[in-house]
Structures are given as C-alpha cells and as structure tokens.
Design a protein around this motif. Structure first.
Motif, PDB file in Angstrom:
ATOM      1  N   GLU A 125      59.265  18.127  24.407  1.00  0.00           N
ATOM      2  CA  GLU A 125      57.933  17.778  23.739  1.00  0.00           C
ATOM      3  C   GLU A 125      56.832  17.292  24.581  1.00  0.00           C
ATOM      4  OE1 GLU A 125      59.447  14.630  20.801  1.00  0.00           O
ATOM      5  OE2 GLU A 125      61.167  15.621  20.607  1.00  0.00           O
ATOM      6  N   ASP A 151      54.946  20.200  25.097  1.00  0.00           N
ATOM      7  CA  ASP A 151      55.105  21.203  24.357  1.00  0.00           C
ATOM      8  C   ASP A 151      55.554  22.421  25.129  1.00  0.00           C
ATOM      9  OD1 ASP A 151      54.457  19.423  22.177  1.00  0.00           O
ATOM     10  OD2 ASP A 151      52.423  20.478  22.020  1.00  0.00           O
ATOM     11  N   ALA A 158      51.676  23.739  25.895  1.00  0.00           N
ATOM     12  CA  ALA A 158      50.463  23.030  25.292  1.00  0.00           C
ATOM     13  C   ALA A 158      49.252  23.439  26.002  1.00  0.00           C
ATOM     14  CB  ALA A 158      50.506  21.634  24.880  1.00  0.00           C
ATOM     15  N   LEU A 170      51.223  22.312  20.041  1.00  0.00           N
ATOM     16  CA  LEU A 170      51.847  21.631  18.665  1.00  0.00           C
ATOM     17  C   LEU A 170      51.616  20.571  18.414  1.00  0.00           C
ATOM     18  CD1 LEU A 170      55.319  23.334  19.673  1.00  0.00           C
ATOM     19  CD2 LEU A 170      53.757  24.290  18.187  1.00  0.00           C
ATOM     20  N   ASN A 198      58.338  16.215  16.842  1.00  0.00           N
ATOM     21  CA  ASN A 198      57.629  16.302  18.046  1.00  0.00           C
ATOM     22  C   ASN A 198      56.731  14.920  17.969  1.00  0.00           C
ATOM     23  OD1 ASN A 198      56.527  17.141  20.272  1.00  0.00           O
ATOM     24  ND2 ASN A 198      54.937  18.269  19.285  1.00  0.00           N
TER      25      ASN A 198
END
Length: 140
Positions: free
Chosen positions: A55, A58, A102, A110, A138
């Motif tokens: 997470e 991402d 990300a 995300l 997330n």
C-alpha cells in the motif's frame, strides 16, 4: 538416538520455515500476497503466478512462477475485483516479473481510504483462466 536427532532437526527446520514465510505478511497489514488460481485443482497447489501489493507507494508486482506456457495477468479496479478496470498488465515466462507503482502517476496512483480490487489470472491466447479475486483497503 540418530532417528530422534533427525526428527528434531526436521521439526526445527519446519518451524523456522513457517516463521520465515509468515514474517513479511505479518510485518504490516499494508503488504499483501496473491496467487493465481490453482492450475491443477483438487488441492495440488501449482500456482502459475504470485503478486505482491504494498500500500505504501501503491507498488504492485506480478511474477510468472511456472513454465506452463501461460502468462499471468492482473486487473486492478476500484472497490472490488470485478469493477471497472483501472489498469491491467501481463507478464509471461517463468521467473519474469513486472512492477507498477504510484510514482508512475495516472492510473497507477491508487486512491487512499478506498477498497482496491485485484483479479489475478492465468493468461494464454487472449483468454484468462483460474482467476482469483482479492480486495484490500488502501489506507496508506
């Protein structure tokens, strides 16, 4: 005596393996491991691929783990695995991996505080099979 020592050694090695395998997943609830469906079914676990979602950043990594002539394909969606696809990618060839994060921007970044769905499949000749659905919140 030799049998007893061998049994103790095997038991200790098995316990260390279990602890070692669980450590990354237990280290944080923001790290998730996924597998494609079982290629053979019936409890013989021969997954065609593994995926890892972190997470923080991402980061999504997929790997083809089986020389079976199939690639692996990951679909990433908002809310659940069967929602509108945000992005997808494929990787083939045993031992080959692909990663998105990300920092690439766009669809790879995300949203936070929302469920993200993953559909992870075996893939060959334009067709998916043995898909498994996952969903994680997330929050990082």
């Amino acid at each position: 005596m030799r049998i007893k020592r061998t049994a103790l050694t095997i038991g200790a090695a098995a316990a260390a393996l279990v602890v070692g395998l669980q450590s990354p997943a237990m280290a944080s609830d923001s790290y998730h491991v996924m597998n494609t469906g079982d290629a053979f079914g019936g409890g013989i676990f021969d997954y065609s691929g593994e995926a890892y979602f972190t997470e923080h950043g991402d980061i999504l990594k997929i790997c083809d783990t089986d020389a079976d002539g199939y690639a692996v394909k990951m679909y990433v969606s908002l809310d659940d695995a069967y929602g509108a696809t945000r992005y997808s990618f494929t990787r083939g060839g045993e031992g080959n991996c692909a990663t998105h994060r990300a920092s690439e921007g766009g669809a790879y970044d995300l949203p936070e505080n929302r469920y993200i769905g993953f559909l992870f499949c075996r893939y060959k000749d334009g067709h998916e099979s043995e898909c498994r659905a996952y969903r994680f919140y997330n929050d990082y």
